[in-house]
Design an enzyme around this catalytic site. Structure first.
Site, PDB file in Angstrom:
ATOM      1  N   HIS A 111       0.925  -1.379   0.000  1.00  0.00           N
ATOM      2  CA  HIS A 111      -0.061  -0.116   0.038  1.00  0.00           C
ATOM      3  C   HIS A 111       0.781   1.148  -0.026  1.00  0.00           C
ATOM      4  O   HIS A 111       0.454   2.349  -0.146  1.00  0.00           O
ATOM      5  CB  HIS A 111      -0.979   0.078   1.189  1.00  0.00           C
ATOM      6  CG  HIS A 111      -0.171   0.177   2.544  1.00  0.00           C
ATOM      7  ND1 HIS A 111      -0.178  -1.136   3.410  1.00  0.00           N
ATOM      8  CD2 HIS A 111       0.154   1.227   3.010  1.00  0.00           C
ATOM      9  CE1 HIS A 111       0.274  -0.301   4.326  1.00  0.00           C
ATOM     10  NE2 HIS A 111       0.690   0.740   4.256  1.00  0.00           N
ATOM     11  N   ASP A 141      -0.121  -7.633   1.102  1.00  0.00           N
ATOM     12  CA  ASP A 141       0.237  -6.446   1.268  1.00  0.00           C
ATOM     13  C   ASP A 141       1.852  -6.201   1.521  1.00  0.00           C
ATOM     14  O   ASP A 141       2.311  -5.398   2.327  1.00  0.00           O
ATOM     15  CB  ASP A 141      -0.271  -5.752   2.528  1.00  0.00           C
ATOM     16  CG  ASP A 141      -0.317  -4.223   2.626  1.00  0.00           C
ATOM     17  OD1 ASP A 141      -0.199  -3.376   1.537  1.00  0.00           O
ATOM     18  OD2 ASP A 141      -0.137  -3.557   3.755  1.00  0.00           O
ATOM     19  N   SER A 217       5.099   2.383   7.980  1.00  0.00           N
ATOM     20  CA  SER A 217       4.735   1.174   7.061  1.00  0.00           C
ATOM     21  C   SER A 217       5.654   0.703   6.055  1.00  0.00           C
ATOM     22  O   SER A 217       6.354   1.517   5.629  1.00  0.00           O
ATOM     23  CB  SER A 217       3.317   1.547   6.344  1.00  0.00           C
ATOM     24  OG  SER A 217       2.230   1.587   7.115  1.00  0.00           O
TER      25      SER A 217
END
Length: 468
Positions: A111, A141, A217
């Site tokens: 993402h 992901d 992230s």
């Protein structure tokens, strides 16, 4: 390494002192320089250079004015009033990544880079390099990038099995929260194999209380021996900031994605070959278990490797390869991290008896062929793209059925969208006739003025009565 050894020695001494009963514990002056300077600095010094900042730029379309999309004006003037007029805008997202190979292989979250037109990687020494995407996998992901530093070896982290972690172990989270620059936070492992998070299809996460914020992230979760045990992926928050609950994708899944990137960029996942559900307290009593554990097999695909090995409906799988599994998500994670062609061992409870079954990890078969078709004509499913279901298609779509016809895409202004059909629905029957394949489906739906449709959605059957 000597500094790390001193660190472990001082941590061990501290734990010993804590373990002494309160009546005997005494406050003492630190006896050595290492005790005075208890620090994670040696670990950070070795690992931080391998954690990078990632800047992903993408072009998005936005309305020139929100007024043009107002339903009031569209009602009277339609699109001619200016609805649909957009302009391009450059959007930049920020994340982190981890170098896992001295030749410039970088792992991050999908993402972070999804839809990017250009990706820039900023190294620990502030050099900036362009990156290209080698692999981007929505189901985990995770993404793998490649940078070229002219052949000069880059600092990198080796992975370590997250299975070796225990709840309470100290870990470090390294990333670039809020774009303020590289930041290190520490915490403990709060839970292992945490499922039901929803951040990816394979929901088995390491939970930690190390502070993780937006921008972290794709960053590294590091053990105190300087190894990569996970990729920081998500936070649990209602405010957008860290509240002490962060989740990392375990290193076993990271290794699987890295190997796929190095061998052609295609992930081949083993097929489970059966359906299962969590063992509840009521089921546990029925099986004679002292507590709920394992997963209950509810259906086995005929001719699949588990079926050929003797797995039966009603069996309880308690462990895979010596590791306990407590829910279907944890089992799916274990299977997904095994290479195609390997053999896995399962501990089974059947009729009160323990047994061990072994079967090879194989790809899901695509039988029958998917025969992708766009339906047309005057009927409720016009404008819908459908495919024949097979184990392979069911795995791709996350559908708990192996046979029938699945809806995979619905046109924007189609009748199917107006009637509330959704991608992932499985068509069971039309006017009482069971649907086995896409062949002849258009013909069956056409030339009718009433349709009685039965679909399966998220494992539940629904009936729709539609009058033309």
């Amino acid at each position: 390494m000597a500094a790390i050894d001193r660190l472990f020695a001082s941590v061990f001494l501290s734990l010993v002192l804590v373990a002494v009963p309160a009546a005997a514990a005494q406050r003492v002056v630190p006896q050595s320089q290492a005790q005075i300077k208890l620090s994670f600095a040696p670990v950070v010094r070795e690992t931080a250079p391998a954690v990078v900042n990632i800047y992903a730029q993408r072009t998005v379309q936005q309305p020139v004015s929100p007024m043009f999309d107002d339903p009031f004006f569209k009602r009277f003037f339609g699109d001619a009033f200016g609805g649909g007029i957009t302009r391009e805008r450059r959007q930049q997202s920020l994340g982190s990544g981890v170098i896992v190979d001295p030749h410039g292989l970088i792992v991050t979250n999908r993402h972070v880079i999804n839809g990017a037109d250009a990706i820039r990687v900023v190294l620990g020494d502030r050099r900036e390099l362009d990156a290209k995407v080698m692999l981007s996998d929505e189901r985990t992901d995770l993404a793998v990038l490649k940078v070229d530093d002219g052949g000069k070896p880059l600092p990198y982290l080796q992975t370590s099995p997250s299975d070796e972690l225990q709840v309470g172990d100290l870990v470090l989270a390294i990333g670039n929260p809020f774009g303020v620059g590289q930041t290190v936070t520490s915490g403990i492992v709060s839970a292992l194999a945490r499922t039901g998070i929803g951040a990816s299809d394979y929901r088995s996460f390491i939970q930690t209380d190390a502070a993780i914020n937006p921008g972290n992230s794709g960053g590294a979760l590091v053990s105190l021996d300087g190894k990569l045990v996970g990729i920081n992926s998500a936070i649990y928050t209602k405010t957008g900031g860290s509240v002490g609950i962060g989740f990392a994708i375990p290193s076993e899944m990271v290794d699987t994605v890295i190997q796929a990137a190095l061998h052609g960029g295609q992930i081949e996942r083993p097929w489970i070959g059966f359906h299962s559900q969590e063992v509840t307290s009521e089921l546990a009593r029925g099986f004679g278990l002292d507590a709920p554990r394992g997963v209950l097999v509810t259906d086995v695909y005929p001719g699949s490797p588990p079926a050929n090995a003797g797995l039966k409906r009603g069996d309880v799988i308690e462990a895979m390869d010596g590791r306990e599994v407590d829910d279907p998500e944890a089992l799916a994670f274990r299977v997904a991290t095994r290479p195609i062609g390997s053999r896995a061992e399962f501990e089974i409870l059947r009729d009160g008896h323990q047994l061990t079954l072994r079967w090879p990890m194989e790809k899901a078969p695509e039988n029958p062929p998917r025969h992708e078709t766009v339906l047309s004509g005057r009927h409720p499913l016009a404008g819908t793209k459908v495919v024949n279901l097979s184990p392979a298609v069911a795995e791709e779509l996350g559908i708990r059925k192996w046979h029938g016809v699945a809806l995979i895409a619905i046109a924007r202004n189609s009748p199917a969208r107006r009637y509330g059909f959704e991608p992932g629905d499985v068509l069971i029957s039309v006017n009482g006739q069971r649907i086995e394949s896409v062949d002849g489906l258009d013909r069956l739906l056409s030339n009718q003025d009433r349709w009685s449709l039965v679909i399966s959605r998220n494992g539940e059957q629904r009936r729709l009565e539609i009058v033309g």
